[in-house]
Design an enzyme around this catalytic site. Sequence first.
Site, mmCIF file in Angstrom:
data_model
loop_
_atom_site.group_PDB
_atom_site.id
_atom_site.type_symbol
_atom_site.label_atom_id
_atom_site.label_comp_id
_atom_site.label_asym_id
_atom_site.label_seq_id
_atom_site.Cartn_x
_atom_site.Cartn_y
_atom_site.Cartn_z
ATOM 1 N N LYS A 54 0.779 -1.132 -0.037
ATOM 2 C CA LYS A 54 0.113 0.124 0.115
ATOM 3 C C LYS A 54 0.909 1.263 0.025
ATOM 4 O O LYS A 54 0.559 2.176 -0.718
ATOM 5 C CB LYS A 54 -0.769 0.074 1.199
ATOM 6 C CG LYS A 54 -1.848 -0.895 1.236
ATOM 7 C CD LYS A 54 -2.770 -1.568 2.169
ATOM 8 C CE LYS A 54 -3.867 -2.450 2.117
ATOM 9 N NZ LYS A 54 -4.597 -2.799 3.292
ATOM 10 N N GLN A 98 -4.705 -1.402 9.589
ATOM 11 C CA GLN A 98 -4.411 -2.615 8.906
ATOM 12 C C GLN A 98 -5.302 -3.568 9.729
ATOM 13 O O GLN A 98 -5.076 -3.791 11.205
ATOM 14 C CB GLN A 98 -3.122 -3.129 8.592
ATOM 15 C CG GLN A 98 -3.134 -4.312 7.954
ATOM 16 C CD GLN A 98 -3.354 -4.214 6.557
ATOM 17 O OE1 GLN A 98 -3.349 -3.299 5.951
ATOM 18 N NE2 GLN A 98 -4.265 -5.493 6.039
ATOM 19 N N ASP A 121 -10.787 3.050 4.300
ATOM 20 C CA ASP A 121 -11.129 1.809 3.935
ATOM 21 C C ASP A 121 -12.948 1.866 3.947
ATOM 22 O O ASP A 121 -13.557 0.702 3.470
ATOM 23 C CB ASP A 121 -11.261 1.209 5.415
ATOM 24 C CG ASP A 121 -9.830 0.144 5.077
ATOM 25 O OD1 ASP A 121 -9.419 -0.253 3.849
ATOM 26 O OD2 ASP A 121 -9.159 -0.131 6.116
#
Length: 285
Positions: A54, A98, A121
């Site tokens: 990422k 995460q 997200d």
Amino acid sequence: MPVNIIDGRQLSDLLIEEMAQEVKVRMAQGHQQPGLAVVLVGEDPASTIYVRNKIRCAEKAGLFSVVTRLDETCTQQELEDVVNELNERDDIHGILVQLPLPEHLSEERIINLIKPSKDVDGFHPVNVGLLSSGQATLIPCTPLGCLEILKREMGDLSGKHAVVVGRSNIVGKPMANLLLQANCTVSIVHSKTIDAAALCRQADILVAAVGVAELVDDNWVKPGAVVIDVGINATEIDGKRKLVGDVNFENVAGKCRAITPVPGGVGPMTIACLIKNTLVAAKQN
Ligand code: NAD
């Protein structure tokens, strides 16, 4: 007609390159550099690789990025302090913690703590609500990447029958919502569905997000369907570690019109959509 094996890496590279151009132009116009913060708790090998990828892609797109690493044993309060600080930073437009978190930490509390405007997200209940009521919002990256693939492959999705296998908050449910918004007729298949294969055989679009290696076999697929395999399952074949999807690729590729491979299909598109969401968040700021 030969099957089209959809190259998610190539498409992701293309999107990231386009976004890099956009970032360059916006910065030349005096806009702030978009900033992405990633928080990683512990040293889970898969999570560590995802975070590395990422950040690499964020840098390729010209984003400013920071990674905060916390020890596996950190407390809920320590993690919340990090998120609160990132919520307040003017140079950070997107925050990603995460997942999964170690068991002693509450994912729900962390998801709810991230400012909805920085929730790249798309997991915060405010963003989930906006998506399900059809309003503009930050959309979970994996289903957004799947939709991008489908639109490029099929054009207008109106009237197609889409079957989504899996009903998780991060993939299955938002995927079903997005397909509904694209005017598909949507069915959701899950662990309690009776005769999942029969339902899947009706699908023009079949999205598998289950987490069961090669569950979807050729007898689940209508000839000519487009198959999107979200699953990432670590298996061992002949003593060698191998990643496989939720779809039996070899068997299904012989039957469908197009299919995403694992690895190299949905995974890279998820990252491209994370960058896209960070840009959206920066523009809204
Ligand atoms: P999850 O475990 O949260 O949800 C799985 C869903 O599958 C559940 O809703 C369950 O009802 C359903 N299910 C389980 N067994 C079933 C069965 N036999 N038949 C029908 N449905 C069944 O998983 P998730 O977070 O949605 O992830 C699914 C898969 O996608 C995993 O392999 C995960 O690693 C992968 N994933 C990949 C990406 C990516 O970027 N490519 C992103 C997220 C998740």
